[in-house]
Design a protein around this motif. Structure first.
Motif, mmCIF file in Angstrom:
data_model
loop_
_atom_site.group_PDB
_atom_site.id
_atom_site.type_symbol
_atom_site.label_atom_id
_atom_site.label_comp_id
_atom_site.label_asym_id
_atom_site.label_seq_id
_atom_site.Cartn_x
_atom_site.Cartn_y
_atom_site.Cartn_z
ATOM 1 N N GLN A 36 0.848 -1.186 0.000
ATOM 2 C CA GLN A 36 0.000 0.000 0.000
ATOM 3 C C GLN A 36 0.886 1.239 0.000
ATOM 4 O O GLN A 36 1.819 1.340 0.794
ATOM 5 C CB GLN A 36 -0.925 0.000 1.210
ATOM 6 C CG GLN A 36 -1.963 -1.099 1.134
ATOM 7 C CD GLN A 36 -2.967 -1.036 2.277
ATOM 8 O OE1 GLN A 36 -3.055 -0.082 3.002
ATOM 9 N NE2 GLN A 36 -3.730 -2.105 2.415
ATOM 10 N N LEU A 37 0.597 2.163 -0.922
ATOM 11 C CA LEU A 37 1.342 3.410 -1.031
ATOM 12 C C LEU A 37 0.391 4.585 -0.875
ATOM 13 O O LEU A 37 -0.760 4.513 -1.296
ATOM 14 C CB LEU A 37 2.002 3.524 -2.417
ATOM 15 C CG LEU A 37 2.986 2.441 -2.838
ATOM 16 C CD1 LEU A 37 3.449 2.691 -4.272
ATOM 17 C CD2 LEU A 37 4.172 2.398 -1.895
ATOM 18 N N SER A 38 0.888 5.660 -0.322
ATOM 19 C CA SER A 38 0.118 6.903 -0.331
ATOM 20 C C SER A 38 0.116 7.443 -1.759
ATOM 21 O O SER A 38 0.903 7.007 -2.612
ATOM 22 C CB SER A 38 0.766 7.926 0.610
ATOM 23 O OG SER A 38 2.036 8.306 0.100
ATOM 24 N N SER A 39 -0.735 8.409 -2.019
ATOM 25 C CA SER A 39 -0.755 9.038 -3.339
ATOM 26 C C SER A 39 0.597 9.659 -3.659
ATOM 27 O O SER A 39 1.091 9.565 -4.791
ATOM 28 C CB SER A 39 -1.852 10.109 -3.405
ATOM 29 O OG SER A 39 -3.122 9.515 -3.271
ATOM 30 N N GLU A 40 1.219 10.257 -2.654
ATOM 31 C CA GLU A 40 2.530 10.885 -2.856
ATOM 32 C C GLU A 40 3.596 9.843 -3.199
ATOM 33 O O GLU A 40 4.445 10.072 -4.065
ATOM 34 C CB GLU A 40 2.966 11.660 -1.602
ATOM 35 C CG GLU A 40 2.097 12.844 -1.272
ATOM 36 C CD GLU A 40 0.878 12.503 -0.407
ATOM 37 O OE1 GLU A 40 0.165 13.441 -0.023
ATOM 38 O OE2 GLU A 40 0.633 11.307 -0.115
ATOM 39 N N LYS A 41 3.551 8.699 -2.518
ATOM 40 C CA LYS A 41 4.535 7.638 -2.781
ATOM 41 C C LYS A 41 4.320 7.017 -4.161
ATOM 42 O O LYS A 41 5.285 6.658 -4.841
ATOM 43 C CB LYS A 41 4.484 6.561 -1.694
ATOM 44 C CG LYS A 41 5.004 7.023 -0.360
ATOM 45 C CD LYS A 41 6.502 7.209 -0.386
ATOM 46 C CE LYS A 41 7.011 7.539 1.011
ATOM 47 N NZ LYS A 41 8.425 7.874 1.017
ATOM 48 N N LEU A 42 3.064 6.870 -4.577
ATOM 49 C CA LEU A 42 2.799 6.369 -5.924
ATOM 50 C C LEU A 42 3.333 7.358 -6.955
ATOM 51 O O LEU A 42 3.971 6.959 -7.941
ATOM 52 C CB LEU A 42 1.309 6.107 -6.150
ATOM 53 C CG LEU A 42 0.938 5.618 -7.559
ATOM 54 C CD1 LEU A 42 1.609 4.282 -7.881
ATOM 55 C CD2 LEU A 42 -0.580 5.507 -7.698
ATOM 56 N N ALA A 43 3.103 8.637 -6.721
ATOM 57 C CA ALA A 43 3.617 9.667 -7.636
ATOM 58 C C ALA A 43 5.138 9.592 -7.709
ATOM 59 O O ALA A 43 5.725 9.646 -8.802
ATOM 60 C CB ALA A 43 3.176 11.056 -7.166
#
Length: 159
Positions: A82-89
């Protein structure tokens, strides 16, 4: 950057297809988006576990036939990271910097993905431990990819 979404099963609801079209239009500013829809295999509730595995293998073969050899593959999987939106970006940005400008996201069918598809993954991504309808999940995925590009561009969409 080129983004391909491979998903199992046709989306029938107009409100989902409208949302998908909207995010595809928004994403056209940032990447070349393509979608591959794999027909789902019939799987009755009365199917045995062995029959379900055969369904997954048939769908998996179709998925693997659509994945290019030079693409970075994200498999959407409940047991993925699971990644935050920031980590996915950040992950998408880093992949581009590393020369991986061709990304594929795979959404499996209602019975899950075959082991062969799971083994092809470069990264297993989970949005939640919850189960979502596949049609809705495609909208969620496209929104998160769009959000990632907005974050990476320093634009105000992400709050």
């Amino acid at each position: 950057m080129k983004i391909t979404i491979i998903s199992v099963g046709k989306i029938k609801e107009k409100f989902f297809t409208d949302a998908i079209k909207e995010y595809a239009k928004r994403l056209s500013k940032y990447c070349k988006l393509s979608e591959e829809v794999i027909s789902d295999e019939r799987a009755d509730e009365s199917f045995s576990q062995m029959e379900i595995e055969q369904v997954k293998i048939k769908e998996g073969t179709k998925i693997l036939n659509k994945i290019k050899s030079n693409t970075y593959v994200f498999i959407l999987h409940i047991n993925g990271e699971q990644l935050s939106s920031e980590k996915l970006a950040q992950k998408i940005n880093n992949l581009g910097i590393e020369g991986n400008s061709d990304l594929t996201f795979v959404i499996g069918g209602s019975n899950g993905l075959s082991d062969e598809v799971l083994n092809r993954a470069d990264f297993k991504l989970s949005f939640s431990k919850m189960t979502f309808p596949h049609q809705l999940f495609k909208v969620i995925l496209l929104e998160q990819i769009y959000r990632a590009f907005k974050i990476n561009s320093g634009e105000a969409y992400h709050k």
